[in-house]
Scaffold this active site. Structure first.
Site, PDB file in Angstrom:
ATOM      1  N   CYS A  95      27.246  39.852  44.872  1.00  0.00           N
ATOM      2  CA  CYS A  95      26.968  39.211  46.143  1.00  0.00           C
ATOM      3  C   CYS A  95      27.036  37.691  45.985  1.00  0.00           C
ATOM      4  O   CYS A  95      27.891  36.904  45.913  1.00  0.00           O
ATOM      5  CB  CYS A  95      25.587  39.701  46.812  1.00  0.00           C
ATOM      6  SG  CYS A  95      25.670  39.569  48.432  1.00  0.00           S
ATOM      7  N   ARG A 129      25.139  40.737  60.022  1.00  0.00           N
ATOM      8  CA  ARG A 129      25.193  41.313  58.604  1.00  0.00           C
ATOM      9  C   ARG A 129      25.899  42.792  58.480  1.00  0.00           C
ATOM     10  O   ARG A 129      25.657  43.505  59.095  1.00  0.00           O
ATOM     11  CB  ARG A 129      23.729  41.330  57.652  1.00  0.00           C
ATOM     12  CG  ARG A 129      22.942  39.928  58.086  1.00  0.00           C
ATOM     13  CD  ARG A 129      21.681  40.096  57.347  1.00  0.00           C
ATOM     14  NE  ARG A 129      21.792  39.908  55.719  1.00  0.00           N
ATOM     15  CZ  ARG A 129      22.218  38.852  55.037  1.00  0.00           C
ATOM     16  NH1 ARG A 129      22.174  37.717  55.739  1.00  0.00           N
ATOM     17  NH2 ARG A 129      22.334  38.944  53.922  1.00  0.00           N
ATOM     18  N   HIS A 195      24.454  45.604  45.265  1.00  0.00           N
ATOM     19  CA  HIS A 195      23.416  44.963  45.077  1.00  0.00           C
ATOM     20  C   HIS A 195      22.579  46.226  43.999  1.00  0.00           C
ATOM     21  O   HIS A 195      22.842  47.119  44.079  1.00  0.00           O
ATOM     22  CB  HIS A 195      22.486  44.542  46.037  1.00  0.00           C
ATOM     23  CG  HIS A 195      22.494  43.219  46.515  1.00  0.00           C
ATOM     24  ND1 HIS A 195      22.235  42.232  45.805  1.00  0.00           N
ATOM     25  CD2 HIS A 195      22.985  42.582  47.594  1.00  0.00           C
ATOM     26  CE1 HIS A 195      22.438  40.851  46.348  1.00  0.00           C
ATOM     27  NE2 HIS A 195      23.042  41.340  47.243  1.00  0.00           N
TER      28      HIS A 195
HETATM   29  N1  GLN Z   1      23.793  34.484  51.283  1.00  0.00           N
HETATM   30  C1  GLN Z   1      24.916  35.391  51.058  1.00  0.00           C
HETATM   31  C2  GLN Z   1      25.321  36.394  52.184  1.00  0.00           C
HETATM   32  O1  GLN Z   1      24.408  36.694  52.984  1.00  0.00           O
HETATM   33  C3  GLN Z   1      24.685  36.250  49.911  1.00  0.00           C
HETATM   34  C4  GLN Z   1      23.349  37.300  50.213  1.00  0.00           C
HETATM   35  C5  GLN Z   1      23.190  38.297  49.187  1.00  0.00           C
HETATM   36  O2  GLN Z   1      23.285  37.962  47.922  1.00  0.00           O
HETATM   37  N2  GLN Z   1      22.529  39.474  49.494  1.00  0.00           N
HETATM   38  O3  GLN Z   1      26.353  36.622  52.242  1.00  0.00           O
END
Ligand code: GLN
Length: 251
Positions: A95, A129, A195
């Site tokens: 990520c 998101r 993740h």
């Molecule tokens: N800041 C990045 C995004 O939201 C990465 C977030 C993350 O590692 N979950 O795309």
């Protein structure tokens, strides 16, 4: 006795959802085979040279944490990380770590974080998101394997010339929600939006990374010994059945 050194970059800043579990999975499956493992924490102020590590791991972080480590990654460790990637050191990046290997990360308000540029992708964030349990597919030894993951990102990543997608999206959004691919692959470097327990859930990928690192260190004829994946396969099968029955969310 074989030995692997794992370099865990920015463990104090980039460790969302227990991304460190990937380092533990690499350690565990190596040590069960009698391979010695040393884990080096490499954060701001720590020194690292090409040749010091066999596997690099960079986890994910929030935009604020990415802003903190961006300068160090680009201007202090940048050249060394680029050399390592070009020399075929094995890297898994998740990520935020994956985004930071690319050219730039643009926040949804237009603020741009200049990234390392070791890989040719770029990322643009949107307000909404992508948050999902995910299923991907990889092909290994001519067999298609389902991989379970979890994504939570606002960034949409677009690959550049010379890098390949890591996996195909079966469920979830992957790199950008448009092209059906997840992550990136260049030489022995892999980036993914998955993740947390990505490697613990998917030992086939853990073993692929270990094998690449051991062949690079001990010769291309090195064969990673067999090790059961029974418990992980059972857990993954149940997770995949659950994910297949859940709706895909777009927040
Ligand atoms: N800041 C990045 C995004 O939201 C990465 C977030 C993350 O590692 N979950 O795309």
């Amino acid at each position: 006795m074989e030995k692997l050194v794992i370099g865990h970059f920015y463990p104090d800043l980039l460790n969302l959802y227990g991304d460190r579990g990937n380092v533990l999975a690499l350690m565990r499956r190596a040590e069960l085979r009698g391979i010695e493992v040393e884990v080096r924490r490499i954060s701001i102020g720590d020194d690292v040279k090409n040749g010091d590590i066999d596997i690099g791991f960079i986890g994910g972080g929030q935009d604020s944490e990415q802003n903190i480590m961006a300068h160090d990654m680009k201007n202090v460790k940048g050249e060394v990380i680029k050399q390592m990637i070009e020399d075929g050191v094995v890297f898994l990046t998740v990520c935020g770590g994956y985004q930071m290997l690319g050219k730039y990360y643009e926040e949804h308000d237009g603020t741009r974080i200049e990234c390392l540029g070791a890989l040719p992708h770029y990322t643009k964030a949107e307000k909404n998101r992508f948050i999902n349990d995910t299923i991907y597919e990889i092909e290994t030894d001519g067999k298609k394997i389902k991989v379970a993951g979890f994504e939570n990102h606002s960034g949409r990543t677009f690959l550049g010339e010379g890098e390949q997608p890591f996996m195909k999206v079966l469920k979830g959004h992957g790199n950008n929600g448009q092209d059906g691919f997840e992550g990136a692959h260049y030489k022995n470097t892999y980036g993914t939006y998955s993740h947390g327990s990505f490697l613990p859930k998917n030992p086939v990928i853990t073993d692929m990374l270990l094998s690449l690192a051991l062949k690079r260190k001990y010769g291309k004829d090195y064969i990673l010994s067999e090790l059961s994946t029974e418990a992980e396969d059972l857990a993954r099968k149940q997770a995949i059945e659950y994910i297949e029955g859940s709706p895909t969310v777009h927040e």
